[in-house]
Write a protein that holds these residues in place. Structure first.
Motif, PDB file in Angstrom:
ATOM      1  N   LEU A  70      23.027   3.371  32.491  1.00 56.36           N
ATOM      2  CA  LEU A  70      23.144   2.690  33.412  1.00 56.36           C
ATOM      3  C   LEU A  70      25.259   2.800  33.070  1.00 56.36           C
ATOM      4  CD1 LEU A  70      21.707  -0.705  31.345  1.00 56.36           C
ATOM      5  CD2 LEU A  70      21.988   0.724  34.098  1.00 56.36           C
ATOM      6  N   SER A  71      25.849   3.621  34.426  1.00 59.41           N
ATOM      7  CA  SER A  71      26.780   3.532  34.238  1.00 59.41           C
ATOM      8  C   SER A  71      28.217   2.163  34.686  1.00 59.41           C
ATOM      9  CB  SER A  71      26.925   4.566  35.616  1.00 59.41           C
ATOM     10  OG  SER A  71      26.718   4.555  37.047  1.00 59.41           O
ATOM     11  N   GLY A  72      27.729   1.387  35.095  1.00 56.02           N
ATOM     12  CA  GLY A  72      28.618   0.225  35.285  1.00 56.02           C
ATOM     13  C   GLY A  72      30.204  -0.026  34.288  1.00 56.02           C
ATOM     14  N   LEU A  73      29.276   0.034  33.092  1.00 53.62           N
ATOM     15  CA  LEU A  73      30.504   0.019  32.057  1.00 53.62           C
ATOM     16  C   LEU A  73      31.159   1.475  31.494  1.00 53.62           C
ATOM     17  CD1 LEU A  73      31.182  -2.219  29.375  1.00 53.62           C
ATOM     18  CD2 LEU A  73      29.587  -1.376  28.536  1.00 53.62           C
ATOM     19  N   ILE A  77      18.914   2.743  29.351  1.00 51.49           N
ATOM     20  CA  ILE A  77      18.042   1.851  29.139  1.00 51.49           C
ATOM     21  C   ILE A  77      16.118   2.870  29.255  1.00 51.49           C
ATOM     22  CG2 ILE A  77      17.760   0.443  31.209  1.00 51.49           C
ATOM     23  CD1 ILE A  77      16.981  -1.952  30.417  1.00 51.49           C
ATOM     24  N   SER A  78      15.388   2.723  29.059  1.00 55.68           N
ATOM     25  CA  SER A  78      14.535   3.403  28.951  1.00 55.68           C
ATOM     26  C   SER A  78      13.251   2.651  30.189  1.00 55.68           C
ATOM     27  CB  SER A  78      12.839   2.686  27.964  1.00 55.68           C
ATOM     28  OG  SER A  78      12.361   1.366  28.437  1.00 55.68           O
ATOM     29  N   TYR A  79      12.276   3.421  31.219  1.00 57.49           N
ATOM     30  CA  TYR A  79      12.306   3.405  32.387  1.00 57.49           C
ATOM     31  C   TYR A  79      11.529   2.258  32.197  1.00 57.49           C
ATOM     32  CZ  TYR A  79       9.122   4.032  36.813  1.00 57.49           C
ATOM     33  OH  TYR A  79       9.151   3.852  38.221  1.00 57.49           O
ATOM     34  N   SER A  80      10.198   1.882  32.012  1.00 53.27           N
ATOM     35  CA  SER A  80       9.764   0.288  31.661  1.00 53.27           C
ATOM     36  C   SER A  80      10.700  -0.477  31.266  1.00 53.27           C
ATOM     37  CB  SER A  80       8.653   0.663  30.822  1.00 53.27           C
ATOM     38  OG  SER A  80       9.016   0.692  29.444  1.00 53.27           O
ATOM     39  N   ARG A 103      25.422  -0.029  37.598  1.00 52.73           N
ATOM     40  CA  ARG A 103      25.671  -1.094  37.135  1.00 52.73           C
ATOM     41  C   ARG A 103      25.754  -1.438  35.713  1.00 52.73           C
ATOM     42  NH1 ARG A 103      25.745  -5.133  41.604  1.00 52.73           N
ATOM     43  NH2 ARG A 103      24.163  -6.359  41.228  1.00 52.73           N
ATOM     44  N   LEU A 104      25.818  -2.205  35.742  1.00 46.51           N
ATOM     45  CA  LEU A 104      25.877  -3.001  34.652  1.00 46.51           C
ATOM     46  C   LEU A 104      24.302  -3.136  33.504  1.00 46.51           C
ATOM     47  CD1 LEU A 104      28.190  -5.893  33.391  1.00 46.51           C
ATOM     48  CD2 LEU A 104      28.343  -3.175  33.326  1.00 46.51           C
ATOM     49  N   PHE A 105      23.408  -3.780  34.070  1.00 44.04           N
ATOM     50  CA  PHE A 105      21.513  -3.917  34.273  1.00 44.04           C
ATOM     51  C   PHE A 105      21.101  -3.600  35.848  1.00 44.04           C
ATOM     52  CE2 PHE A 105      23.831  -6.898  36.116  1.00 44.04           C
ATOM     53  CZ  PHE A 105      23.023  -7.573  38.022  1.00 44.04           C
ATOM     54  N   CYS A 106      19.642  -3.170  34.931  1.00 43.31           N
ATOM     55  CA  CYS A 106      18.337  -2.850  37.067  1.00 43.31           C
ATOM     56  C   CYS A 106      18.862  -3.333  37.288  1.00 43.31           C
ATOM     57  CB  CYS A 106      17.619  -2.544  35.907  1.00 43.31           C
ATOM     58  SG  CYS A 106      17.619  -0.838  34.674  1.00 43.31           S
ATOM     59  N   VAL A 107      18.818  -3.297  38.462  1.00 38.91           N
ATOM     60  CA  VAL A 107      18.453  -4.153  39.579  1.00 38.91           C
ATOM     61  C   VAL A 107      17.526  -2.869  40.511  1.00 38.91           C
ATOM     62  CG1 VAL A 107      19.256  -4.037  42.006  1.00 38.91           C
ATOM     63  CG2 VAL A 107      20.942  -4.116  39.203  1.00 38.91           C
ATOM     64  N   ASN A 108      16.492  -3.814  41.298  1.00 42.36           N
ATOM     65  CA  ASN A 108      15.136  -3.516  42.060  1.00 42.36           C
ATOM     66  C   ASN A 108      16.072  -2.438  42.874  1.00 42.36           C
ATOM     67  OD1 ASN A 108      12.321  -2.983  42.352  1.00 42.36           O
ATOM     68  ND2 ASN A 108      12.851  -3.846  44.329  1.00 42.36           N
ATOM     69  N   TRP A 109      16.763  -2.562  43.756  1.00 42.26           N
ATOM     70  CA  TRP A 109      17.258  -2.574  45.209  1.00 42.26           C
ATOM     71  C   TRP A 109      17.577  -0.789  44.646  1.00 42.26           C
ATOM     72  CZ3 TRP A 109      22.504  -1.608  46.766  1.00 42.26           C
ATOM     73  CH2 TRP A 109      22.474  -1.389  48.464  1.00 42.26           C
ATOM     74  N   ILE A 110      18.308  -0.912  44.162  1.00 34.38           N
ATOM     75  CA  ILE A 110      19.759   0.646  43.721  1.00 34.38           C
ATOM     76  C   ILE A 110      18.608   1.409  42.972  1.00 34.38           C
ATOM     77  CG2 ILE A 110      21.166   1.368  41.521  1.00 34.38           C
ATOM     78  CD1 ILE A 110      22.740  -0.676  41.957  1.00 34.38           C
ATOM     79  N   ILE A 111      17.288   1.461  42.056  1.00 36.75           N
ATOM     80  CA  ILE A 111      16.226   2.024  41.668  1.00 36.75           C
ATOM     81  C   ILE A 111      15.271   2.165  43.180  1.00 36.75           C
ATOM     82  CG2 ILE A 111      14.507   2.297  40.491  1.00 36.75           C
ATOM     83  CD1 ILE A 111      14.845  -0.175  39.063  1.00 36.75           C
ATOM     84  N   VAL A 112      15.357   1.805  44.277  1.00 34.46           N
ATOM     85  CA  VAL A 112      14.740   2.583  45.637  1.00 34.46           C
ATOM     86  C   VAL A 112      15.981   3.017  45.331  1.00 34.46           C
ATOM     87  CG1 VAL A 112      13.528   1.379  47.586  1.00 34.46           C
ATOM     88  CG2 VAL A 112      13.564   0.296  45.667  1.00 34.46           C
ATOM     89  N   CYS A 130      15.108  10.379  41.885  1.00 30.92           N
ATOM     90  CA  CYS A 130      15.545  12.142  41.762  1.00 30.92           C
ATOM     91  C   CYS A 130      16.903  11.978  41.283  1.00 30.92           C
ATOM     92  CB  CYS A 130      15.668  12.308  43.198  1.00 30.92           C
ATOM     93  SG  CYS A 130      13.925  13.066  43.484  1.00 30.92           S
ATOM     94  N   SER A 131      17.171  10.811  40.191  1.00 29.94           N
ATOM     95  CA  SER A 131      18.515  10.246  39.836  1.00 29.94           C
ATOM     96  C   SER A 131      18.119   9.485  38.704  1.00 29.94           C
ATOM     97  CB  SER A 131      19.359   9.884  40.077  1.00 29.94           C
ATOM     98  OG  SER A 131      20.473   9.275  40.136  1.00 29.94           O
ATOM     99  N   LEU A 132      18.338   9.649  37.212  1.00 30.08           N
ATOM    100  CA  LEU A 132      18.907   8.919  36.339  1.00 30.08           C
ATOM    101  C   LEU A 132      19.280   7.937  35.991  1.00 30.08           C
ATOM    102  CD1 LEU A 132      17.350  11.747  33.470  1.00 30.08           C
ATOM    103  CD2 LEU A 132      16.425  10.132  34.731  1.00 30.08           C
ATOM    104  N   TYR A 133      20.941   7.709  37.125  1.00 24.55           N
ATOM    105  CA  TYR A 133      22.184   7.022  37.089  1.00 24.55           C
ATOM    106  C   TYR A 133      22.104   6.041  37.888  1.00 24.55           C
ATOM    107  CZ  TYR A 133      23.382  11.047  34.497  1.00 24.55           C
ATOM    108  OH  TYR A 133      23.768  12.090  33.159  1.00 24.55           O
ATOM    109  N   ILE A 134      22.304   4.293  37.312  1.00 23.01           N
ATOM    110  CA  ILE A 134      22.925   3.409  37.672  1.00 23.01           C
ATOM    111  C   ILE A 134      23.312   2.970  37.752  1.00 23.01           C
ATOM    112  CG2 ILE A 134      21.424   1.193  38.329  1.00 23.01           C
ATOM    113  CD1 ILE A 134      18.874   1.877  36.758  1.00 23.01           C
TER     114      ILE A 134
END
Length: 319
Positions: free
Chosen positions: A13-16, A91-94, A174-183, A168-172
């Motif tokens: 999580l690279s938002g912070l 954060i873990s994938y699950s 944001r401060l938390f997981c967002v479904n749209w960004i994972i897609v 193909c990337s591990l970086y989000i």
């Protein structure tokens, strides 16, 4: 990289900002905010549960509305507080998929509850003679199940479709997981077509929720214009609902604009605030709005405060 996509087990999580200053101050303010959210929501929930005079559809819906606020904030604050004290924000994938499920099912449930509460006010003011037959206990239970289970299933479907994508990337960012960004991290954009279709169907469903709320209030306003008694009911019970609805819609609107248009020219702290405001402002403000505006709840609070004050005075006098 294509050969390694199946072994992704964590996200960063690279938002912070790693170089963020005054992290201890931010941690303290965040913890204070979370404690305040817990305090105001739990106080309102316990007040409604403990007072039989408040066991009416409007207050029961308000109670479940606050429980939903606790559900959503629990998906964010504990992890964020941990990240503030941790040098690496992972954060873990699950865990990421679960966090996205919790926070966005919370947001959709909030809108569903607001729609049901608008329906409750519509029946109470526009069809008062039928209120107790329409808003029976069985009907109330069905509406609460609808407000929780339907969003959970809809968002769960979105999350399931996302879990099938090769990333193909591990970086989000944001401060938390967002479904749209994972897609957007998918290796093959063509595979995300189904995700996009389901996402737009989801948006359409909740746009209809918004139209239903607007229709309810058009009917309410037409009814209240001609009656002083109905105007009093509207001001007492509908104004808090409108304030909650406005707060919710504004926070969600800012979050969607921030995700879709990426306001990158703004400072990172401001972008972060836009991202989390729907998890901060509505859960904190809603119990306060209803607690101060609804007479029965306000009187109940005053009775408790008065009782505690008298009891404390008696104890001090004995000493």
């Amino acid at each position: 990289m294509m050969n390694n996509v199946s072994v992704i087990t964590i996200f960063y999580l690279s938002g912070l900002n790693d170089k963020i200053n005054h992290r201890l101050i931010l941690f303290s303010l965040t913890l204070l905010c979370y404690c305040a959210i817990l305090l105001v929501n739990i106080s309102l929930i316990l007040t409604i549960i403990s007072d039989k005079n408040l066991h009416e559809p409007m207050y029961i819906l308000l109670c479940t509305f606050c429980i939903n606020g606790l559900y959503g904030t629990t998906g964010f604050f504990p992890k964020f507080l941990w990240d503030l004290l941790s040098p690496v924000h992972v954060i873990s994938y699950s865990g990421c998929l679960v966090q996205a499920l919790v926070m966005y099912s919370y947001a959709c449930s909030d809108l569903s509850f607001l729609a049901v509460m608008a329906y409750d006010r519509y029946v109470a003011i526009c069809r008062p003679l039928r209120y107790h037959s329409v808003m029976s206990r069985q009907k109330l239970i069905k509406l609460m199940c609808f407000s929780w289970l339907t969003p959970f299933c809809i968002i769960g479907t979105n999350i399931y479709l996302t879990s099938r994508l090769k990333l193909c990337s591990l970086y989000i960012a944001r401060l938390f997981c967002v479904n749209w960004i994972i897609v957007t991290l998918a290796c093959y954009p063509a595979e995300t077509i189904v995700n996009s279709i389901v996402a737009y169907i989801t948006i359409l469903i909740y746009v209809f929720h918004g139209f239903f709320i607007v229709w309810s209030y058009i009917c309410l306003l037409k009814t209240c214009v001609s009656s002083i008694e109905n105007r009093a009911k509207f001001m007492q019970t509908c104004v808090p609902h409108l304030l909650s609805l406005t707060t919710f819609l504004l926070t969600i609107l800012f979050d969607v604009m921030n995700m879709r248009f990426g306001l990158k020219n703004l400072p990172q702290p401001f972008n972060n605030f836009l991202a989390i405001e729907f998890l901060v402002i509505p859960p904190l403000m809603n119990p306060l709005i209803y607690g101060f505006k609804l007479t029965k709840i306000r009187n109940r609070y005053l009775d408790v405060i008065t009782f505690k004050t008298v009891k404390l005075s008696c104890l001090l006098c004995r000493r």
